[in-house]
Design a protein around this motif. Structure first.
Motif, PDB file in Angstrom:
ATOM      1  N   SER A  50      12.412  -6.391  36.898  1.00 61.67           N
ATOM      2  CA  SER A  50      10.949  -6.362  37.011  1.00 61.67           C
ATOM      3  C   SER A  50      10.424  -4.976  36.645  1.00 61.67           C
ATOM      4  N   ALA A  51      11.126  -3.924  37.089  1.00 65.10           N
ATOM      5  CA  ALA A  51      10.713  -2.563  36.707  1.00 65.10           C
ATOM      6  C   ALA A  51      10.764  -2.428  35.184  1.00 65.10           C
ATOM      7  N   ALA A  52      11.867  -2.898  34.594  1.00 59.72           N
ATOM      8  CA  ALA A  52      12.041  -2.781  33.136  1.00 59.72           C
ATOM      9  C   ALA A  52      10.925  -3.504  32.396  1.00 59.72           C
ATOM     10  N   LEU A  53      10.656  -4.733  32.818  1.00 60.67           N
ATOM     11  CA  LEU A  53       9.629  -5.537  32.140  1.00 60.67           C
ATOM     12  C   LEU A  53       8.251  -4.889  32.281  1.00 60.67           C
ATOM     13  N   HIS A  54       7.899  -4.491  33.505  1.00 65.13           N
ATOM     14  CA  HIS A  54       6.569  -3.895  33.705  1.00 65.13           C
ATOM     15  C   HIS A  54       6.436  -2.562  32.953  1.00 65.13           C
ATOM     16  N   LEU A  55       7.531  -1.797  32.892  1.00 63.32           N
ATOM     17  CA  LEU A  55       7.480  -0.524  32.148  1.00 63.32           C
ATOM     18  C   LEU A  55       7.342  -0.774  30.645  1.00 63.32           C
ATOM     19  N   ALA A  56       8.119  -1.728  30.143  1.00 61.76           N
ATOM     20  CA  ALA A  56       8.044  -2.016  28.698  1.00 61.76           C
ATOM     21  C   ALA A  56       6.644  -2.496  28.343  1.00 61.76           C
ATOM     22  N   GLU A  57       6.053  -3.294  29.237  1.00 65.41           N
ATOM     23  CA  GLU A  57       4.688  -3.787  28.963  1.00 65.41           C
ATOM     24  C   GLU A  57       3.671  -2.650  28.957  1.00 65.41           C
ATOM     25  N   ARG A  58       4.022  -1.548  29.627  1.00 64.94           N
ATOM     26  CA  ARG A  58       3.146  -0.366  29.590  1.00 64.94           C
ATOM     27  C   ARG A  58       3.492   0.546  28.407  1.00 64.94           C
ATOM     28  N   GLY A  59       4.471   0.168  27.613  1.00 60.91           N
ATOM     29  CA  GLY A  59       4.784   0.915  26.401  1.00 60.91           C
ATOM     30  C   GLY A  59       5.918   1.924  26.529  1.00 60.91           C
ATOM     31  N   TYR A  60       6.643   1.918  27.648  1.00 61.66           N
ATOM     32  CA  TYR A  60       7.743   2.885  27.818  1.00 61.66           C
ATOM     33  C   TYR A  60       9.035   2.396  27.165  1.00 61.66           C
ATOM     34  N   PRO A  61       9.736   3.248  26.445  1.00 63.84           N
ATOM     35  CA  PRO A  61      11.107   2.908  26.027  1.00 63.84           C
ATOM     36  C   PRO A  61      12.033   2.915  27.255  1.00 63.84           C
TER      37      PRO A  61
END
Ligand SMILES: Cc1cc2nc3c(=O)[nH]c(=O)nc-3n(C[C@H](O)[C@H](O)[C@H](O)COP(=O)(O)OP(=O)(O)OC[C@H]3O[C@@H](n4cnc5c(N)ncnc54)[C@H](O)[C@@H]3O)c2cc1C
Length: 425
Positions: A50-61
């Motif tokens: 969930s952290a990975a998905l939410h971060l990627a959706e915010r544009g973080y590699p």
């Protein structure tokens, strides 16, 4: 030997009904050499995914490192119950923290449930969501408190819980073993591994680079090292939950691994739960169960505290099942498996900043389907500089287990055995 290696084949899912019923996700490669990302995440359960998905959706590699397969840990093995609020009820939370903080914790719990449902809908995750969990008093003397709680939640929180008597329980769940309880129609249940793999698919599609069979053996600031490589990052997320072991003493002294066991029957000609809801009782070692879409009874109960699961998990869980459904005493069991969750002293999760840019959340104490999913979202907010909600969770007391990291396990075994014995007597 440790919990990551004691009971399972490396890189393989346990022999659960979930693993048998869920279409396989093609393996992700192991990490080899040095990689760089804004955020490195250790652990591919609900927290990490969930952290990975939410971060990627915010544009973080983002790079996620998983020791075995995504969803291999508790997230792919659990009872699938998505409960309301926190693991502690509102009476307990108000007594401990006062009304304002208790209400904030309730609302975060409600957001956690909504987040699970929203992720399922947005990413079209086929994981058999169904509404409703009944919470059952296992002693007549507990019943008045259950009914008073239902009344109070409607009055003070505007949240409708439906009181149940013995006939109500029998009608919903086909068991006469309980004097009553209440139904939480806003809670629900799902197929946990399918949910985890759905999150992994969504994260990968959003650009997260996932490496499986990549056990992190050391952390140095925000750098994570495996035997074959390392990830250099600006932020590190520790999402190893019950398997944290030596990666962080600060977390390990507050979060204790505990093993819990589940069986699935063969599909039943006369499945006992006409309503399709799930159930959990008030025993210290909780019994919990639900029905699969193909009419298996999936029943959880029994705990152990060492590294090794018992040799005959099915026999152990069947004893508990038979007390609830005597007619199913001889029902053939198709799958039996164990999993490791993490509990805390006060049964509230431990969110912690472990250093500059190092974030950790774990210890959901059997309430992690919703809360771990929310934790990932709060970690993503914190990495993006909006740490208010993460810090609110981190401001909870987070007591350490007595006995430190060496003696805490034997002391816990003593304490837990005493409470479990009291239930049996
Ligand atoms: C049998 C059982 C029944 C449960 N029933 C329920 C329920 O009905 N409802 C509910 O809400 N909760 C339930 N829980 C709890 C719930 O499953 C957990 O709270 C939740 O899954 C925690 O998610 P997580 O991502 O934090 O941890 P996990 O899902 O355990 O994920 C941690 C991951 O980190 C990986 N990892 C660990 N160390 C390393 C390392 N060094 N390097 C790389 N990777 C590493 C592990 O392989 C693992 O995949 C249950 C748990 C169990 C075991």
């Amino acid at each position: 030997m440790d919990l990551l290696t004691a009971n399972d084949r490396p890189g393989e899912y346990p022999p659960s009904w979930y693993a048998a019923a869920t279409p396989e996700l093609a393996p992700f490669p192991p990490l080899a050499g040095e990689e760089r990302a804004d955020v490195a995440i250790i652990g591919g359960g609900y927290t990490g995914l969930s952290a990975a998905l939410h971060l990627a959706e915010r544009g973080y590699p983002v790079i996620l490192l998983e020791a075995h397969r995504v969803g291999w840990g508790a997230s792919g093995r659990n009872g699938g119950q998505v409960g309301s609020g926190q693991r502690q009820d509102q009476d307990w939370l108000e007594a401990a923290f006062g009304r304002t903080r208790a209400r904030a914790l309730w609302e975060l719990g409600e957001e956690a449930k909504a987040t699970v449902r929203e992720l399922i809908a947005r990413h079209a995750i086929a994981c058999d969501w169904r509404d409703g969990i009944a919470y059952l008093a296992h002693k007549p003397s507990h019943l008045a408190a259950y009914h008073a709680y239902a009344e109070r939640m409607a009055r003070d929180y505007g949240y409708p819980l439906q009181p149940l008597d013995a006939a109500g329980v029998a009608g919903l769940l086909g068991t006469e073993a309980y004097p009553g309880g209440y139904l939480d129609p806003g809670a629900g249940h799902l197929q946990p591994l399918a949910f985890a793999l759905g999150l992994a698919r969504a994260a990968s599609a959003a650009g997260v680079r996932i490496f499986e069979q990549s056990r992190v053996v050391a952390i140095d600031g925000t750098t994570a090292r495996t035997d074959r490589g390392r990830v250099v990052a600006d932020h590190l997320v520790l999402a190893a939950n019950g398997y944290v072991g030596g990666l962080s003493r600060e977390v390990a002294s507050r979060v204790m691994p505990l093993n819990n066991f589940i069986i699935a029957t063969e599909p039943l000609a006369r499945p006992p739960i006409p309503s399709g809801i799930a159930a959990a009782d008030s025993r210290f070692v909780v019994n919990y169960w639900r029905q699969s879409p193909d009419n298996r009874l999936i029943f959880g109960g029994g705990e152990s505290y060492g590294h090794r699961f018992p040799r005959d998990i099915a026999a152990r869980v069947r004893r508990a099942l038979t007390r609830v459904y005597p007619d199913l005493a001889d029902a053939p069991v198709s799958h039996a498996w164990g999993g490791t969750l993490a509990i805390t002293v006060d049964r509230l999760p431990v969110f912690r900043r472990l250093g500059k840019g190092v974030w950790s959340a774990s210890g959901y104490s059997g309430h992690g389907v919703a809360m771990a999913t929310l934790a990932g979202k709060l970690i993503a907010e914190a990495v993006a500089g909006e740490a208010g909600r993460f810090d609110f969770m981190a401001s909870l007391p987070q007591p350490t287990f007595p006995g430190g990291s060496l003696l805490r396990a034997p002391l816990l075994v003593l304490a837990m055995s005493w409470y479990a014995l009291r239930d049996r007597l």
